[in-house]
Design a protein around this motif. Structure first.
Motif, PDB file in Angstrom:
ATOM      1  N   LEU A  45       0.856  -1.183   0.000  1.00  0.00           N
ATOM      2  CA  LEU A  45       0.000   0.000   0.000  1.00  0.00           C
ATOM      3  C   LEU A  45       0.891   1.233   0.000  1.00  0.00           C
ATOM      4  O   LEU A  45       1.768   1.377   0.851  1.00  0.00           O
ATOM      5  N   LEU A  46       0.665   2.114  -0.967  1.00  0.00           N
ATOM      6  CA  LEU A  46       1.475   3.304  -1.155  1.00  0.00           C
ATOM      7  C   LEU A  46       0.665   4.535  -0.773  1.00  0.00           C
ATOM      8  O   LEU A  46      -0.475   4.703  -1.199  1.00  0.00           O
ATOM      9  N   HIS A  47       1.279   5.400   0.030  1.00  0.00           N
ATOM     10  CA  HIS A  47       0.642   6.657   0.425  1.00  0.00           C
ATOM     11  C   HIS A  47       1.672   7.769   0.371  1.00  0.00           C
ATOM     12  O   HIS A  47       2.704   7.691   1.054  1.00  0.00           O
ATOM     13  N   ILE A  48       1.429   8.760  -0.435  1.00  0.00           N
ATOM     14  CA  ILE A  48       2.294   9.929  -0.652  1.00  0.00           C
ATOM     15  C   ILE A  48       3.781   9.595  -0.716  1.00  0.00           C
ATOM     16  O   ILE A  48       4.615  10.237  -0.100  1.00  0.00           O
ATOM     17  N   GLY A  49       4.099   8.570  -1.493  1.00  0.00           N
ATOM     18  CA  GLY A  49       5.492   8.234  -1.723  1.00  0.00           C
ATOM     19  C   GLY A  49       6.112   7.278  -0.721  1.00  0.00           C
ATOM     20  O   GLY A  49       7.297   6.978  -0.813  1.00  0.00           O
ATOM     21  N   TYR A  50       5.328   6.817   0.235  1.00  0.00           N
ATOM     22  CA  TYR A  50       5.825   5.881   1.251  1.00  0.00           C
ATOM     23  C   TYR A  50       5.031   4.591   1.200  1.00  0.00           C
ATOM     24  O   TYR A  50       3.801   4.607   1.153  1.00  0.00           O
ATOM     25  N   VAL A  51       5.741   3.477   1.241  1.00  0.00           N
ATOM     26  CA  VAL A  51       5.089   2.175   1.364  1.00  0.00           C
ATOM     27  C   VAL A  51       4.694   2.015   2.829  1.00  0.00           C
ATOM     28  O   VAL A  51       5.532   2.127   3.722  1.00  0.00           O
ATOM     29  N   MET A  52       3.413   1.779   3.063  1.00  0.00           N
ATOM     30  CA  MET A  52       2.891   1.694   4.429  1.00  0.00           C
ATOM     31  C   MET A  52       2.826   0.257   4.945  1.00  0.00           C
ATOM     32  O   MET A  52       3.041   0.020   6.122  1.00  0.00           O
ATOM     33  N   SER A  53       2.488  -0.689   4.049  1.00  0.00           N
ATOM     34  CA  SER A  53       2.381  -2.084   4.473  1.00  0.00           C
ATOM     35  C   SER A  53       2.329  -2.990   3.254  1.00  0.00           C
ATOM     36  O   SER A  53       2.088  -2.535   2.145  1.00  0.00           O
ATOM     37  N   LYS A  54       2.565  -4.271   3.495  1.00  0.00           N
ATOM     38  CA  LYS A  54       2.406  -5.281   2.458  1.00  0.00           C
ATOM     39  C   LYS A  54       0.957  -5.767   2.508  1.00  0.00           C
ATOM     40  O   LYS A  54       0.336  -5.780   3.559  1.00  0.00           O
ATOM     41  N   ILE A  55       0.445  -6.165   1.351  1.00  0.00           N
ATOM     42  CA  ILE A  55      -0.889  -6.760   1.289  1.00  0.00           C
ATOM     43  C   ILE A  55      -0.828  -7.960   0.352  1.00  0.00           C
ATOM     44  O   ILE A  55       0.085  -8.080  -0.459  1.00  0.00           O
ATOM     45  N   ASP A  56      -1.832  -8.808   0.457  1.00  0.00           N
ATOM     46  CA  ASP A  56      -1.850  -9.970  -0.426  1.00  0.00           C
ATOM     47  C   ASP A  56      -2.406  -9.575  -1.793  1.00  0.00           C
ATOM     48  O   ASP A  56      -3.100  -8.572  -1.944  1.00  0.00           O
ATOM     49  N   GLU A  57      -2.074 -10.356  -2.792  1.00  0.00           N
ATOM     50  CA  GLU A  57      -2.446 -10.037  -4.175  1.00  0.00           C
ATOM     51  C   GLU A  57      -3.961  -9.955  -4.365  1.00  0.00           C
ATOM     52  O   GLU A  57      -4.454  -9.070  -5.077  1.00  0.00           O
ATOM     53  N   GLN A  58      -4.715 -10.840  -3.740  1.00  0.00           N
ATOM     54  CA  GLN A  58      -6.171 -10.823  -3.899  1.00  0.00           C
ATOM     55  C   GLN A  58      -6.757  -9.504  -3.383  1.00  0.00           C
ATOM     56  O   GLN A  58      -7.597  -8.898  -4.045  1.00  0.00           O
ATOM     57  N   SER A  59      -6.316  -9.048  -2.226  1.00  0.00           N
ATOM     58  CA  SER A  59      -6.798  -7.773  -1.681  1.00  0.00           C
ATOM     59  C   SER A  59      -6.399  -6.611  -2.580  1.00  0.00           C
ATOM     60  O   SER A  59      -7.187  -5.689  -2.809  1.00  0.00           O
ATOM     61  N   ALA A  60      -5.179  -6.657  -3.091  1.00  0.00           N
ATOM     62  CA  ALA A  60      -4.701  -5.593  -3.981  1.00  0.00           C
ATOM     63  C   ALA A  60      -5.560  -5.523  -5.236  1.00  0.00           C
ATOM     64  O   ALA A  60      -6.004  -4.443  -5.639  1.00  0.00           O
ATOM     65  N   ARG A  61      -5.801  -6.652  -5.855  1.00  0.00           N
ATOM     66  CA  ARG A  61      -6.587  -6.664  -7.097  1.00  0.00           C
ATOM     67  C   ARG A  61      -8.031  -6.220  -6.859  1.00  0.00           C
ATOM     68  O   ARG A  61      -8.605  -5.506  -7.682  1.00  0.00           O
ATOM     69  N   GLU A  62      -8.618  -6.614  -5.740  1.00  0.00           N
ATOM     70  CA  GLU A  62      -9.980  -6.186  -5.419  1.00  0.00           C
ATOM     71  C   GLU A  62     -10.032  -4.675  -5.199  1.00  0.00           C
ATOM     72  O   GLU A  62     -10.931  -3.990  -5.691  1.00  0.00           O
ATOM     73  N   SER A  63      -9.057  -4.135  -4.481  1.00  0.00           N
ATOM     74  CA  SER A  63      -9.004  -2.690  -4.270  1.00  0.00           C
ATOM     75  C   SER A  63      -8.838  -1.947  -5.589  1.00  0.00           C
ATOM     76  O   SER A  63      -9.498  -0.936  -5.833  1.00  0.00           O
ATOM     77  N   LEU A  64      -7.960  -2.441  -6.458  1.00  0.00           N
ATOM     78  CA  LEU A  64      -7.754  -1.797  -7.753  1.00  0.00           C
ATOM     79  C   LEU A  64      -9.010  -1.844  -8.605  1.00  0.00           C
ATOM     80  O   LEU A  64      -9.324  -0.885  -9.315  1.00  0.00           O
ATOM     81  N   ARG A  65      -9.746  -2.957  -8.518  1.00  0.00           N
ATOM     82  CA  ARG A  65     -11.013  -3.060  -9.261  1.00  0.00           C
ATOM     83  C   ARG A  65     -11.991  -1.990  -8.774  1.00  0.00           C
ATOM     84  O   ARG A  65     -12.657  -1.319  -9.576  1.00  0.00           O
TER      85      ARG A  65
END
Length: 86
Positions: A45-65
């Motif tokens: 998870l990226l916020h204003i140029g900083y990586v805040m945490s790791k997430i799993d691919e399924q959560s990432a793809r759902e958020s992007l959708r």
């Protein structure tokens, strides 16, 4: 309200930096706030140029959708507003 966008790590650099892909745009991001290691291919998870945490691919793809749906709805509203003002 803060908005963190799922991004995929594409390259690790010196000085605790990474290159991430965010919705097709590559950018550098700091890993200084992340309390764990990352590897190329990890989703974060990226916020204003900083990586805040790791997430799993399924959560990432759902958020992007969901982001894509929001962007599409915003574009449709803008198109309707432009059309109404003609």
């Amino acid at each position: 309200m803060c908005l963190a966008i799922p991004s995929k790590v594409t390259e690790l650099k010196d000085n605790n930096m990474a290159v991430v892909d965010t919705l097709g745009v590559s950018r550098e991001a700091s890993l200084d706030l992340l309390g764990e290691s990352v590897s190329v291919g990890d989703w974060v998870l990226l916020h204003i140029g900083y990586v805040m945490s790791k997430i799993d691919e399924q959560s990432a793809r759902e958020s992007l959708r969901l982001y894509e749906q929001m962007l599409q709805a915003m574009q449709e509203e803008e198109n309707e507003r432009i059309e109404a003002n003609r």
